[in-house]
Motif scaffolding. Structure first.
Motif, PDB file in Angstrom:
ATOM      1  N   ILE A   1       0.964  -1.108  -0.042  1.00  0.00           N
ATOM      2  CA  ILE A   1      -0.180   0.058   0.169  1.00  0.00           C
ATOM      3  C   ILE A   1       0.904   1.306   0.059  1.00  0.00           C
ATOM      4  CG2 ILE A   1      -0.274   0.074   2.441  1.00  0.00           C
ATOM      5  CD1 ILE A   1      -3.454   0.885   1.868  1.00  0.00           C
ATOM      6  N   GLY A   2       2.066   1.112   0.488  1.00  0.00           N
ATOM      7  CA  GLY A   2       2.982   2.237   0.519  1.00  0.00           C
ATOM      8  C   GLY A   2       3.156   2.801  -0.816  1.00  0.00           C
ATOM      9  N   ARG A   3       3.160   2.259  -2.003  1.00  0.00           N
ATOM     10  CA  ARG A   3       3.460   2.457  -3.104  1.00  0.00           C
ATOM     11  C   ARG A   3       2.452   3.343  -3.897  1.00  0.00           C
ATOM     12  NH1 ARG A   3       1.962  -0.790  -7.675  1.00  0.00           N
ATOM     13  NH2 ARG A   3       0.113  -2.387  -6.962  1.00  0.00           N
ATOM     14  N   PHE A   4       1.400   3.535  -3.421  1.00  0.00           N
ATOM     15  CA  PHE A   4       0.260   4.311  -3.436  1.00  0.00           C
ATOM     16  C   PHE A   4       0.364   5.779  -3.120  1.00  0.00           C
ATOM     17  CE2 PHE A   4      -1.264   0.009  -4.183  1.00  0.00           C
ATOM     18  CZ  PHE A   4      -1.735  -0.103  -5.301  1.00  0.00           C
ATOM     19  N   THR A   5       0.054   6.960  -3.984  1.00  0.00           N
ATOM     20  CA  THR A   5      -0.220   8.094  -3.547  1.00  0.00           C
ATOM     21  C   THR A   5      -1.293   8.400  -2.626  1.00  0.00           C
ATOM     22  OG1 THR A   5      -0.992   8.861  -5.519  1.00  0.00           O
ATOM     23  CG2 THR A   5       1.466   8.785  -5.328  1.00  0.00           C
ATOM     24  N   ASP A   6      -1.479   9.213  -2.252  1.00  0.00           N
ATOM     25  CA  ASP A   6      -2.922   9.719  -1.605  1.00  0.00           C
ATOM     26  C   ASP A   6      -3.868   9.820  -2.692  1.00  0.00           C
ATOM     27  OD1 ASP A   6      -1.403  10.074   0.589  1.00  0.00           O
ATOM     28  OD2 ASP A   6      -1.601  11.975   0.928  1.00  0.00           O
ATOM     29  N   ASP A   7      -3.497  10.512  -3.882  1.00  0.00           N
ATOM     30  CA  ASP A   7      -4.509  10.535  -5.349  1.00  0.00           C
ATOM     31  C   ASP A   7      -4.872   9.250  -5.431  1.00  0.00           C
ATOM     32  OD1 ASP A   7      -4.493  13.441  -5.053  1.00  0.00           O
ATOM     33  OD2 ASP A   7      -3.010  13.455  -6.434  1.00  0.00           O
ATOM     34  N   ASP A   8      -3.847   8.128  -5.497  1.00  0.00           N
ATOM     35  CA  ASP A   8      -4.169   6.882  -5.980  1.00  0.00           C
ATOM     36  C   ASP A   8      -5.266   6.276  -5.165  1.00  0.00           C
ATOM     37  OD1 ASP A   8      -2.228   6.945  -8.127  1.00  0.00           O
ATOM     38  OD2 ASP A   8      -0.731   5.900  -6.796  1.00  0.00           O
ATOM     39  N   LEU A   9      -4.999   6.525  -4.084  1.00  0.00           N
ATOM     40  CA  LEU A   9      -6.071   5.980  -2.935  1.00  0.00           C
ATOM     41  C   LEU A   9      -7.458   6.816  -2.813  1.00  0.00           C
ATOM     42  CD1 LEU A   9      -3.845   5.233  -0.071  1.00  0.00           C
ATOM     43  CD2 LEU A   9      -4.624   3.673  -1.590  1.00  0.00           C
ATOM     44  N   GLY A  10      -7.372   7.832  -3.483  1.00  0.00           N
ATOM     45  CA  GLY A  10      -8.495   8.830  -3.466  1.00  0.00           C
ATOM     46  C   GLY A  10      -9.115   9.273  -2.076  1.00  0.00           C
ATOM     47  N   LEU A  11      -7.869   9.747  -1.279  1.00  0.00           N
ATOM     48  CA  LEU A  11      -8.163  10.033  -0.113  1.00  0.00           C
ATOM     49  C   LEU A  11      -7.371  11.253   0.228  1.00  0.00           C
ATOM     50  CD1 LEU A  11      -7.959   6.783   1.846  1.00  0.00           C
ATOM     51  CD2 LEU A  11     -10.135   7.910   1.429  1.00  0.00           C
ATOM     52  N   PRO A  12      -7.708  12.239   1.178  1.00  0.00           N
ATOM     53  CA  PRO A  12      -7.073  13.429   1.717  1.00  0.00           C
ATOM     54  C   PRO A  12      -5.830  12.671   2.653  1.00  0.00           C
ATOM     55  CG  PRO A  12      -8.869  13.195   2.837  1.00  0.00           C
ATOM     56  CD  PRO A  12      -9.159  12.406   1.870  1.00  0.00           C
ATOM     57  N   HIS A  13      -4.824  13.614   2.686  1.00  0.00           N
ATOM     58  CA  HIS A  13      -3.476  13.077   3.129  1.00  0.00           C
ATOM     59  C   HIS A  13      -3.872  12.459   4.517  1.00  0.00           C
ATOM     60  CE1 HIS A  13       0.838  12.710   4.093  1.00  0.00           C
ATOM     61  NE2 HIS A  13       0.413  13.351   5.245  1.00  0.00           N
ATOM     62  N   PRO A  14      -4.272  13.042   5.426  1.00  0.00           N
ATOM     63  CA  PRO A  14      -4.628  12.285   7.077  1.00  0.00           C
ATOM     64  C   PRO A  14      -5.394  11.089   6.793  1.00  0.00           C
ATOM     65  CG  PRO A  14      -5.170  14.657   7.096  1.00  0.00           C
ATOM     66  CD  PRO A  14      -5.034  14.374   5.709  1.00  0.00           C
ATOM     67  N   ALA A  15      -6.157  10.932   6.237  1.00  0.00           N
ATOM     68  CA  ALA A  15      -6.828   9.372   5.880  1.00  0.00           C
ATOM     69  C   ALA A  15      -6.212   8.717   5.138  1.00  0.00           C
ATOM     70  CB  ALA A  15      -8.112   9.890   5.344  1.00  0.00           C
ATOM     71  N   ALA A  16      -5.306   8.892   4.297  1.00  0.00           N
ATOM     72  CA  ALA A  16      -4.241   8.100   3.519  1.00  0.00           C
ATOM     73  C   ALA A  16      -3.360   7.339   4.683  1.00  0.00           C
ATOM     74  CB  ALA A  16      -3.898   8.910   2.443  1.00  0.00           C
ATOM     75  N   ASP A  17      -2.888   8.416   5.393  1.00  0.00           N
ATOM     76  CA  ASP A  17      -1.825   8.053   6.237  1.00  0.00           C
ATOM     77  C   ASP A  17      -2.380   7.122   7.430  1.00  0.00           C
ATOM     78  OD1 ASP A  17       0.081   9.317   5.098  1.00  0.00           O
ATOM     79  OD2 ASP A  17       0.325  10.851   6.441  1.00  0.00           O
ATOM     80  N   ARG A  18      -3.688   7.391   7.672  1.00  0.00           N
ATOM     81  CA  ARG A  18      -4.191   6.177   8.681  1.00  0.00           C
ATOM     82  C   ARG A  18      -4.537   4.902   7.819  1.00  0.00           C
ATOM     83  NH1 ARG A  18      -7.196  10.811   9.865  1.00  0.00           N
ATOM     84  NH2 ARG A  18      -9.095  10.187   8.563  1.00  0.00           N
TER      85      ARG A  18
END
Length: 68
Positions: free
Chosen positions: A36-53
């Motif tokens: 999962i670490g290879r995906f950017t926040d945009d790839d995950l479709g989430l804002p930064h705090p949510a993507a980090d969680r």
């Protein structure tokens, strides 16, 4: 899966996956969630705090599965 842990324990989710897919392999699952670490926040479709969680959640789960 991330949202499902609010309803089911991780162990229950793994059991359900094994029940639905006779070829489910917990180590392969651990390897997959470890990417999962290879995906950017945009790839995950989430804002930064949510993507980090989300990344932290799957990183921790992978450690629980692999013992480290």
């Amino acid at each position: 899966m991330y949202d499902l842990v609010n309803v089911f324990a991780k162990e229950e989710l793994v059991h359900l996956a094994q029940t639905q897919d006779g070829g489910f392999d917990l180590q392969v699952f651990a390897d997959m969630i470890g990417t999962i670490g290879r995906f950017t926040d945009d790839d995950l479709g989430l804002p930064h705090p949510a993507a980090d969680r989300l990344r932290h959640f799957f990183h921790t789960w992978r450690q629980e599965i692999t013992g480290g």
